[in-house]
Motif scaffolding. Structure first.
Motif, PDB file in Angstrom:
ATOM      1  N   MET A   1      -2.585   2.794  -1.255  1.00 24.64           N
ATOM      2  CA  MET A   1      -1.538   3.492  -0.410  1.00 24.64           C
ATOM      3  C   MET A   1      -0.678   4.388  -1.660  1.00 24.64           C
ATOM      4  O   MET A   1      -0.216   3.818  -2.477  1.00 24.64           O
ATOM      5  CB  MET A   1      -0.711   2.370  -0.002  1.00 24.64           C
ATOM      6  CG  MET A   1       0.751   2.554   0.449  1.00 24.64           C
ATOM      7  SD  MET A   1       0.472   3.592   2.024  1.00 24.64           S
ATOM      8  CE  MET A   1       0.060   2.402   3.137  1.00 24.64           C
ATOM      9  N   HIS A   2      -0.810   5.488  -0.948  1.00 21.79           N
ATOM     10  CA  HIS A   2       0.180   6.563  -1.776  1.00 21.79           C
ATOM     11  C   HIS A   2       1.508   6.470  -1.202  1.00 21.79           C
ATOM     12  O   HIS A   2       1.682   6.391  -0.056  1.00 21.79           O
ATOM     13  CB  HIS A   2      -0.527   7.809  -1.634  1.00 21.79           C
ATOM     14  CG  HIS A   2       0.098   8.996  -2.542  1.00 21.79           C
ATOM     15  ND1 HIS A   2       1.098   9.656  -2.070  1.00 21.79           N
ATOM     16  CD2 HIS A   2      -0.345   9.163  -3.791  1.00 21.79           C
ATOM     17  CE1 HIS A   2       1.655  10.418  -3.184  1.00 21.79           C
ATOM     18  NE2 HIS A   2       0.668  10.216  -4.099  1.00 21.79           N
ATOM     19  N   GLU A   3       2.528   6.726  -2.193  1.00 14.75           N
ATOM     20  CA  GLU A   3       3.940   6.952  -1.809  1.00 14.75           C
ATOM     21  C   GLU A   3       4.325   7.533  -0.729  1.00 14.75           C
ATOM     22  O   GLU A   3       5.340   7.507   0.256  1.00 14.75           O
ATOM     23  CB  GLU A   3       4.727   7.003  -2.853  1.00 14.75           C
ATOM     24  CG  GLU A   3       6.267   6.948  -2.736  1.00 14.75           C
ATOM     25  CD  GLU A   3       7.056   7.231  -4.061  1.00 14.75           C
ATOM     26  OE1 GLU A   3       7.547   8.233  -4.261  1.00 14.75           O
ATOM     27  OE2 GLU A   3       7.101   6.343  -4.959  1.00 14.75           O
TER      28      GLU A   3
ATOM     29  N   GLY B   1       3.336   5.697   2.846  1.00 10.96           N
ATOM     30  CA  GLY B   1       3.778   4.597   3.492  1.00 10.96           C
ATOM     31  C   GLY B   1       4.338   3.820   2.172  1.00 10.96           C
ATOM     32  O   GLY B   1       4.530   4.017   1.076  1.00 10.96           O
ATOM     33  N   ARG B   2       4.754   2.450   2.673  1.00  8.07           N
ATOM     34  CA  ARG B   2       5.025   1.628   1.458  1.00  8.07           C
ATOM     35  C   ARG B   2       4.251   0.176   1.593  1.00  8.07           C
ATOM     36  O   ARG B   2       4.020  -0.272   2.793  1.00  8.07           O
ATOM     37  CB  ARG B   2       6.504   1.263   1.714  1.00  8.07           C
ATOM     38  CG  ARG B   2       7.512   2.202   1.749  1.00  8.07           C
ATOM     39  CD  ARG B   2       7.609   2.918   0.436  1.00  8.07           C
ATOM     40  NE  ARG B   2       8.525   3.968   0.133  1.00  8.07           N
ATOM     41  CZ  ARG B   2       8.214   5.432   0.439  1.00  8.07           C
ATOM     42  NH1 ARG B   2       6.941   5.489   0.824  1.00  8.07           N
ATOM     43  NH2 ARG B   2       9.043   6.191   0.436  1.00  8.07           N
ATOM     44  N   LEU B   3       4.031  -0.615   0.522  1.00  4.39           N
ATOM     45  CA  LEU B   3       3.458  -1.769   0.322  1.00  4.39           C
ATOM     46  C   LEU B   3       4.470  -2.788  -0.137  1.00  4.39           C
ATOM     47  O   LEU B   3       5.487  -2.309  -0.976  1.00  4.39           O
ATOM     48  CB  LEU B   3       2.306  -1.763  -0.541  1.00  4.39           C
ATOM     49  CG  LEU B   3       1.049  -0.959  -0.283  1.00  4.39           C
ATOM     50  CD1 LEU B   3       0.084  -1.204  -1.339  1.00  4.39           C
ATOM     51  CD2 LEU B   3       0.491  -1.391   1.059  1.00  4.39           C
ATOM     52  N   VAL B   4       4.533  -3.830   0.394  1.00  2.00           N
ATOM     53  CA  VAL B   4       5.692  -4.939   0.066  1.00  2.00           C
ATOM     54  C   VAL B   4       4.767  -6.017  -0.629  1.00  2.00           C
ATOM     55  O   VAL B   4       3.655  -6.431   0.284  1.00  2.00           O
ATOM     56  CB  VAL B   4       6.559  -5.116   1.128  1.00  2.00           C
ATOM     57  CG1 VAL B   4       7.405  -3.828   1.270  1.00  2.00           C
ATOM     58  CG2 VAL B   4       5.964  -5.604   2.375  1.00  2.00           C
ATOM     59  N   PRO B   5       5.283  -7.046  -1.089  1.00  2.00           N
ATOM     60  CA  PRO B   5       4.837  -8.204  -1.405  1.00  2.00           C
ATOM     61  C   PRO B   5       4.746  -9.094  -0.195  1.00  2.00           C
ATOM     62  O   PRO B   5       5.647  -8.962   0.549  1.00  2.00           O
ATOM     63  CB  PRO B   5       5.759  -8.838  -2.528  1.00  2.00           C
ATOM     64  CG  PRO B   5       6.348  -7.661  -3.101  1.00  2.00           C
ATOM     65  CD  PRO B   5       6.564  -6.772  -1.913  1.00  2.00           C
ATOM     66  N   PRO B   6       3.716 -10.056  -0.194  1.00  2.00           N
ATOM     67  CA  PRO B   6       3.747 -11.011   1.173  1.00  2.00           C
ATOM     68  C   PRO B   6       4.775 -11.743   1.134  1.00  2.00           C
ATOM     69  O   PRO B   6       5.485 -12.346  -0.123  1.00  2.00           O
ATOM     70  CB  PRO B   6       2.553 -11.777   0.651  1.00  2.00           C
ATOM     71  CG  PRO B   6       1.648 -10.970  -0.400  1.00  2.00           C
ATOM     72  CD  PRO B   6       2.641  -9.934  -1.047  1.00  2.00           C
TER      73      PRO B   6
ATOM     74  N   LEU C   1      10.732  -6.065   2.456  1.00  2.00           N
ATOM     75  CA  LEU C   1      10.222  -5.768   3.885  1.00  2.00           C
ATOM     76  C   LEU C   1      11.313  -4.809   4.552  1.00  2.00           C
ATOM     77  O   LEU C   1      11.046  -3.568   4.990  1.00  2.00           O
ATOM     78  CB  LEU C   1       9.630  -6.714   4.764  1.00  2.00           C
ATOM     79  CG  LEU C   1       9.010  -6.128   6.098  1.00  2.00           C
ATOM     80  CD1 LEU C   1       8.002  -4.890   6.027  1.00  2.00           C
ATOM     81  CD2 LEU C   1       8.810  -7.213   6.906  1.00  2.00           C
TER      82      LEU C   1
ATOM     83  N   ALA D   1      11.853  -1.636   2.681  1.00  3.18           N
ATOM     84  CA  ALA D   1      10.804  -0.628   2.721  1.00  3.18           C
ATOM     85  C   ALA D   1      10.707   0.073   4.249  1.00  3.18           C
ATOM     86  O   ALA D   1      10.821   1.152   4.260  1.00  3.18           O
ATOM     87  CB  ALA D   1       9.414  -1.289   2.761  1.00  3.18           C
TER      88      ALA D   1
END
Length: 67
Positions: free
Chosen positions: A1-3, A6-11, A17, A20
């Protein structure tokens, strides 16, 4: 995932979340720039996400039924 896509968040990190979601809703996105980073169409991505969400809902229902 490139900034820029979008955004990735920890589970299981509701705070991350929320942060983000706020950051992606507060910015303008370059649809053309995003599309060149991946070979999938918006329709394909939407369909894939829909399947993920259906799976999550189904899992939660099964867990609730098991209780």
């Amino acid at each position: 995932m490139h900034e820029e896509c979008g955004r990735l968040v920890p589970p299981r990190d509701a705070g991350a979340l929320a942060q983000a979601l706020a950051s992606v809703l507060d910015r303008s996105w370059d649809a053309g720039g995003i599309s060149v980073r991946g070979s999938r169409s918006w329709e394909t991505v939407a369909a894939e996400l829909f399947e993920v969400f259906k799976s999550l809902v189904s899992t939660r229902r099964e867990e609730a039924d098991a209780r």
